[in-house]
Design a protein around this motif. Structure first.
Motif, PDB file in Angstrom:
ATOM      1  N   ASP A  25      29.225 -16.411  17.844  1.00  0.00           N
ATOM      2  CA  ASP A  25      27.884 -16.947  18.110  1.00  0.00           C
ATOM      3  C   ASP A  25      27.073 -16.009  18.999  1.00  0.00           C
ATOM      4  OD1 ASP A  25      28.944 -19.061  16.752  1.00  0.00           O
ATOM      5  OD2 ASP A  25      28.364 -20.587  18.210  1.00  0.00           O
ATOM      6  N   TRP A  45      20.191 -19.796   2.480  1.00  0.00           N
ATOM      7  CA  TRP A  45      19.615 -20.490   3.631  1.00  0.00           C
ATOM      8  C   TRP A  45      20.278 -20.077   4.937  1.00  0.00           C
ATOM      9  CZ3 TRP A  45      15.282 -23.118   4.305  1.00  0.00           C
ATOM     10  CH2 TRP A  45      14.621 -23.607   3.179  1.00  0.00           C
ATOM     11  N   GLU A  46      21.243 -19.172   4.886  1.00  0.00           N
ATOM     12  CA  GLU A  46      21.901 -18.756   6.131  1.00  0.00           C
ATOM     13  C   GLU A  46      20.928 -17.944   6.975  1.00  0.00           C
ATOM     14  OE1 GLU A  46      25.522 -15.873   7.036  1.00  0.00           O
ATOM     15  OE2 GLU A  46      26.175 -17.774   6.167  1.00  0.00           O
ATOM     16  N   ALA A  50      19.728 -21.232  12.875  1.00  0.00           N
ATOM     17  CA  ALA A  50      20.709 -22.275  13.179  1.00  0.00           C
ATOM     18  C   ALA A  50      20.998 -22.341  14.673  1.00  0.00           C
ATOM     19  CB  ALA A  50      22.001 -22.016  12.408  1.00  0.00           C
ATOM     20  N   TYR A 217      15.545 -26.877   8.656  1.00  0.00           N
ATOM     21  CA  TYR A 217      16.659 -26.722   9.596  1.00  0.00           C
ATOM     22  C   TYR A 217      17.949 -27.287   9.012  1.00  0.00           C
ATOM     23  CZ  TYR A 217      19.718 -27.411  13.577  1.00  0.00           C
ATOM     24  OH  TYR A 217      20.812 -27.403  14.412  1.00  0.00           O
ATOM     25  N   ILE A 220      19.478 -25.007   6.534  1.00  0.00           N
ATOM     26  CA  ILE A 220      20.164 -23.896   7.200  1.00  0.00           C
ATOM     27  C   ILE A 220      21.520 -24.348   7.727  1.00  0.00           C
ATOM     28  CG2 ILE A 220      20.065 -22.393   9.235  1.00  0.00           C
ATOM     29  CD1 ILE A 220      17.016 -22.229   8.748  1.00  0.00           C
ATOM     30  N   GLN A 221      21.569 -25.531   8.334  1.00  0.00           N
ATOM     31  CA  GLN A 221      22.845 -26.045   8.831  1.00  0.00           C
ATOM     32  C   GLN A 221      23.829 -26.286   7.686  1.00  0.00           C
ATOM     33  OE1 GLN A 221      24.229 -26.451  11.723  1.00  0.00           O
ATOM     34  NE2 GLN A 221      22.501 -25.787  12.947  1.00  0.00           N
ATOM     35  N   TRP A 224      25.441 -23.199   6.744  1.00  0.00           N
ATOM     36  CA  TRP A 224      26.481 -22.829   7.711  1.00  0.00           C
ATOM     37  C   TRP A 224      27.707 -23.739   7.608  1.00  0.00           C
ATOM     38  CZ3 TRP A 224      27.015 -18.867  11.227  1.00  0.00           C
ATOM     39  CH2 TRP A 224      25.922 -18.002  11.356  1.00  0.00           C
ATOM     40  N   THR A 226      27.742 -27.185   8.145  1.00  0.00           N
ATOM     41  CA  THR A 226      27.761 -28.269   9.121  1.00  0.00           C
ATOM     42  C   THR A 226      26.984 -29.464   8.591  1.00  0.00           C
ATOM     43  OG1 THR A 226      27.870 -26.698  10.945  1.00  0.00           O
ATOM     44  CG2 THR A 226      27.180 -28.932  11.478  1.00  0.00           C
TER      45      THR A 226
END
Length: 350
Positions: A25, A45-46, A50, A217, A220-221, A224, A226
C-alpha cells in the motif's frame, strides 16, 4: 519502542530504508504523493483512487518541507502511529488508570499484524482518530466524537462501525429507551452521529465525479477485490484456496487466530462489563472485518482499530507484579518482532 525493534532488527539483517518499508500500500500512497490521483486505465477499474487522501496529504505537506517523497510518506505514517499510541493510552487511562493505559498500548503494539506500524500505511492516523472519537464518546462529547470520525474517513473508509456506534448512542437516548436524557443531550448525540460519514462520502463523491459515474469508487474497489459478503462465504473462499495459496501459517493461520482472539476478547469484555461503547465498537469492527470479502490475509490488520479488546488483558496484567508485566511484554514483543521482520521481507502484502 516495539516497532523500533522491528526496524533495527531489519537494518541489522541488511534491509534498507525507506524503500523496504514503502512496499504494498505504501507504494500506492507514494505514487499519490508524487503525482496525485490517476484515472483508471481504459478497460480496467484498478486505480490509486482506491486509497484515501489523508496520508498522501500529510506526506505531501512534509515533502514540501524539503523531505524526499519516500521519507515524507513514511514519516507521515509513523507520526500517525505515534498519535494512535498516545490516544490509546488516553483511552486506557480514561477507563482504568495510568497503568492500564500503558499496558493497553503495549498489548496493541504486539497484536496480530501490528508490524504494519513501521510501514507507510494509513492505519495509524485512522486508529488515532477512531480512538479520539471513542475517547470523546466516553466523555459524552458527542459532537467532537463525530468530528473525529469524520476526519478519520479521510484516511480510510472503514468508519461505518463508528458511525453505527454513534447512531446507536443517539437512539439509546430516546425517551422510550432511557429517561432522564434532556433534549440538548439528544441533539448533541444526533449531530455527532450525523457528522461521521462525511469525510468518507466526500472522497467517494469526488472519485465518482472524476470518473463520470456515481459508483466510480465502488467499481474501483470491486476491481481491487473488495466487497461485502456473508461470513460463511468469506471463510469458504479462504478454505477453497488454502491448499494452493502461497501463504503459510504466518498468513492464513494468523488471520484465523486473530479473528478467534478478538472474538474471545469480546466475550471477555461482555463478561467483565466493560463500557458498552467499547464493547460495541469491538463487535462492530469485528463484524465489518468478517463480512468484507477480499484480501483475507489483511483481516488481522483490519482488526487493529478494535484495540479496546485488549482492555481485559491490560486490567489483568495491571494487577500482576511488575516483573510479571515485564516478562510477559518482553516475550510478546520478541515474538512480534520476529514475526514482523519475517513479514517485512516477504513477497506478500499484510
Amino acid at each position: 519502542m516495539q516497532r523500533v525493534a522491528v526496524v533495527v532488527t531489519w537494518l541489522i539483517r541488511g534491509g534498507s530504508l525507506p524503500d523496504d518499508l514503502m512496499k504494498w500500500d505504501g507504494r500506492w500512497y507514494l505514487r499519490v504523493v508524487k503525482g496525485g490521483y490517476h484515472l483508471p486505465a481504459p478497460g480496467s477499474w484498478e486505480s490509486d483512487m482506491a486509497f484515501f487522501p489523508g496520508l498522501p496529504a500529510v506526506g505531501r505537506l512534509l515533502a514540501r518541507c524539503g523531505l524526499d517523497p519516500s521519507w515524507a510518506t513514511l514519516l507521515a505514517a509513523w507520526i500517525g502511529f505515534a498519535c494512535a499510541a498516545a490516544v490509546i493510552v488516553l483511552v486506557g487511562r480514561e477507563v482504568g488508570g495510568d497503568r492500564v493505559g500503558a499496558l493497553l498500548v503495549l498489548l496493541w503494539g504486539v497484536a496480530p499484524m501490528s508490524f504494519v506500524q513501521v510501514l507507510g500505511y494509513s492505519e495509524g492516523w485512522f486508529i488515532a482518530l477512531v480512538g479520539l472519537g471513542l475517547l470523546m464518546g466516553l466523555r459524552r462529547q458527542w459532537i467532537r466524537a463525530g468530528l473525529a470520525i469524520c476526519v478519520a474517513g479521510v484516511f480510510r473508509p472503514a468508519v461505518v462501525p463508528m458511525g453505527v456506534l454513534l447512531a446507536l448512542a443517539w437512539v439509546a437516548a430516546w425517551p422510550v429507551f432511557r429517561r432522564g436524557v434532556d433534549a440538548a443531550e439528544r441533539r448533541r448525540r444526533f449531530i455527532g452521529a450525523a457528522l461521521t460519514p462525511w469525510g468518507m462520502l466526500g472522497f467517494v463523491a469526488l472519485v465518482g465525479a472524476r470518473n463520470g459515474r456515481w459508483d466510480g469508487y465502488f467499481m474501483i474497489q470491486k476491481a481491487w477485490g473488495t466487497r461485502l459478503g456473508w461470513p460463511g462465504e468469506v471463510f469458504r473462499l479462504a478454505a477453497k484456496y488454502w491448499p494452493v495459496a502461497p501463504y503459510n501459517w504466518r498468513y492464513f493461520g494468523l488471520v484465523i487466530a486473530a479473528v478467534i482472539l478478538y472474538l474471545i476478547l469480546l466475550m471477555v469484555m461482555i463478561a467483565t462489563r466493560e463500557k458498552p461503547l467499547l464493547r460495541a465498537q469491538v463487535a462492530l469492527v469485528l463484524a465489518l472485518t468478517v463480512f468484507t470479502e477480499g484480501f483475507f490475509r489483511s483481516k488481522a490488520r483490519f482488526l487493529l482499530p478494535a484495540f479496546p479488546a485488549f482492555l481485559p488483558v491490560a486490567r489483568l496484567l495491571a494487577k500482576a507484579p511488575t516483573w510479571v508485566q515485564v516478562v510477559v511484554m518482553a516475550v510478546l514483543t520478541a515474538a512480534s518482532t520476529w514475526w514482523g521482520v519475517y513479514m517485512v521481507g516477504s513477497r506478500y502484502s499484510p
